[in-house]
Design a protein around this motif. Sequence first.
Motif, PDB file in Angstrom:
ATOM      1  N   ARG A  84       0.808  -1.215   0.000  1.00 32.75           N
ATOM      2  CA  ARG A  84       0.000   0.000   0.000  1.00 32.75           C
ATOM      3  C   ARG A  84       0.844   1.268   0.000  1.00 32.75           C
ATOM      4  N   ASP A  85       2.168   1.092  -0.105  1.00 35.19           N
ATOM      5  CA  ASP A  85       3.111   2.206  -0.117  1.00 35.19           C
ATOM      6  C   ASP A  85       2.932   3.099   1.111  1.00 35.19           C
ATOM      7  N   LEU A  86       2.829   2.457   2.288  1.00 34.52           N
ATOM      8  CA  LEU A  86       2.661   3.169   3.548  1.00 34.52           C
ATOM      9  C   LEU A  86       3.875   2.972   4.443  1.00 34.52           C
ATOM     10  N   THR A  87       4.217   4.011   5.170  1.00 38.76           N
ATOM     11  CA  THR A  87       5.273   3.933   6.170  1.00 38.76           C
ATOM     12  C   THR A  87       4.675   4.391   7.489  1.00 38.76           C
ATOM     13  N   VAL A  88       4.692   3.519   8.482  1.00 40.14           N
ATOM     14  CA  VAL A  88       4.165   3.848   9.805  1.00 40.14           C
ATOM     15  C   VAL A  88       5.120   3.341  10.874  1.00 40.14           C
ATOM     16  N   GLY A 118      -4.630  -2.276  11.627  1.00 38.94           N
ATOM     17  CA  GLY A 118      -4.569  -1.628  10.322  1.00 38.94           C
ATOM     18  C   GLY A 118      -3.909  -0.276  10.434  1.00 38.94           C
ATOM     19  N   VAL A 119      -4.276   0.635   9.530  1.00 31.35           N
ATOM     20  CA  VAL A 119      -3.662   1.953   9.464  1.00 31.35           C
ATOM     21  C   VAL A 119      -4.743   3.013   9.335  1.00 31.35           C
ATOM     22  N   ASP A 120      -4.588   4.095  10.092  1.00 35.03           N
ATOM     23  CA  ASP A 120      -5.448   5.265   9.963  1.00 35.03           C
ATOM     24  C   ASP A 120      -4.740   6.249   9.043  1.00 35.03           C
ATOM     25  N   ALA A 147      -0.282   3.537  12.565  1.00 34.98           N
ATOM     26  CA  ALA A 147      -0.684   2.162  12.854  1.00 34.98           C
ATOM     27  C   ALA A 147      -1.777   2.190  13.916  1.00 34.98           C
ATOM     28  N   VAL A 148      -2.710   1.235  13.823  1.00 39.50           N
ATOM     29  CA  VAL A 148      -3.815   1.143  14.774  1.00 39.50           C
ATOM     30  C   VAL A 148      -3.768  -0.229  15.448  1.00 39.50           C
ATOM     31  N   TYR A 149      -3.882  -0.210  16.772  1.00 40.40           N
ATOM     32  CA  TYR A 149      -3.824  -1.430  17.580  1.00 40.40           C
ATOM     33  C   TYR A 149      -5.034  -1.518  18.503  1.00 40.40           C
ATOM     34  N   GLY A 193       0.991   5.607  26.545  1.00 42.55           N
ATOM     35  CA  GLY A 193       1.428   6.887  27.087  1.00 42.55           C
ATOM     36  C   GLY A 193       2.693   7.442  26.463  1.00 42.55           C
ATOM     37  N   ALA A 194       3.286   6.720  25.546  1.00 42.91           N
ATOM     38  CA  ALA A 194       4.541   7.172  24.922  1.00 42.91           C
ATOM     39  C   ALA A 194       4.232   7.926  23.626  1.00 42.91           C
ATOM     40  N   TYR A 195       4.543   9.206  23.600  1.00 40.54           N
ATOM     41  CA  TYR A 195       4.359   9.995  22.389  1.00 40.54           C
ATOM     42  C   TYR A 195       5.692  10.074  21.656  1.00 40.54           C
ATOM     43  N   VAL A 196       5.692   9.628  20.410  1.00 38.42           N
ATOM     44  CA  VAL A 196       6.941   9.624  19.634  1.00 38.42           C
ATOM     45  C   VAL A 196       6.805  10.424  18.339  1.00 38.42           C
ATOM     46  N   GLY A 197       5.908  11.375  18.339  1.00 41.84           N
ATOM     47  CA  GLY A 197       5.752  12.222  17.171  1.00 41.84           C
ATOM     48  C   GLY A 197       4.447  11.967  16.430  1.00 41.84           C
ATOM     49  N   LYS A 198       4.372  12.546  15.243  1.00 40.64           N
ATOM     50  CA  LYS A 198       3.146  12.486  14.444  1.00 40.64           C
ATOM     51  C   LYS A 198       2.750  11.072  14.045  1.00 40.64           C
ATOM     52  N   GLN A 199       3.700  10.140  14.064  1.00 40.66           N
ATOM     53  CA  GLN A 199       3.383   8.773  13.663  1.00 40.66           C
ATOM     54  C   GLN A 199       3.131   7.851  14.861  1.00 40.66           C
ATOM     55  N   THR A 200       2.942   8.423  16.052  1.00 38.35           N
ATOM     56  CA  THR A 200       2.635   7.611  17.224  1.00 38.35           C
ATOM     57  C   THR A 200       1.423   6.742  16.912  1.00 38.35           C
TER      58      THR A 200
END
Length: 83
Positions: A13-17, A29-31, A39-41, A69-76
């Motif tokens: 799907r040419d996605l990087t998460v 899946g992916v939002d 990524a969605v869990y 609780g861990a924020y690692v940026g826009k791709q959290t």
Amino acid sequence: MTREQIQKWLEDRDLTVLLADGLDEAFLGVDENGEEPRAVYSVQECIRVLSKDMSPNEAEEYFWYNTAGAYVGKQTPLFIDTP
């Protein structure tokens, strides 16, 4: 899914998460609605996976503090309640 299956699915799907370590079984899946795809869990599945190596209470506490609780940026990754 295994990490390899998830990575193949993302490649197709040419996605990087950003993927959560050790929680591949909880991957849903992916939002793609935000600025960056995420990524969605499943919260419940994450706690179930973590409970394999610790008590359910420890797993829940660990999940909420160290994972959700861990924020690692826009791709959290996103963690959602599932039935």
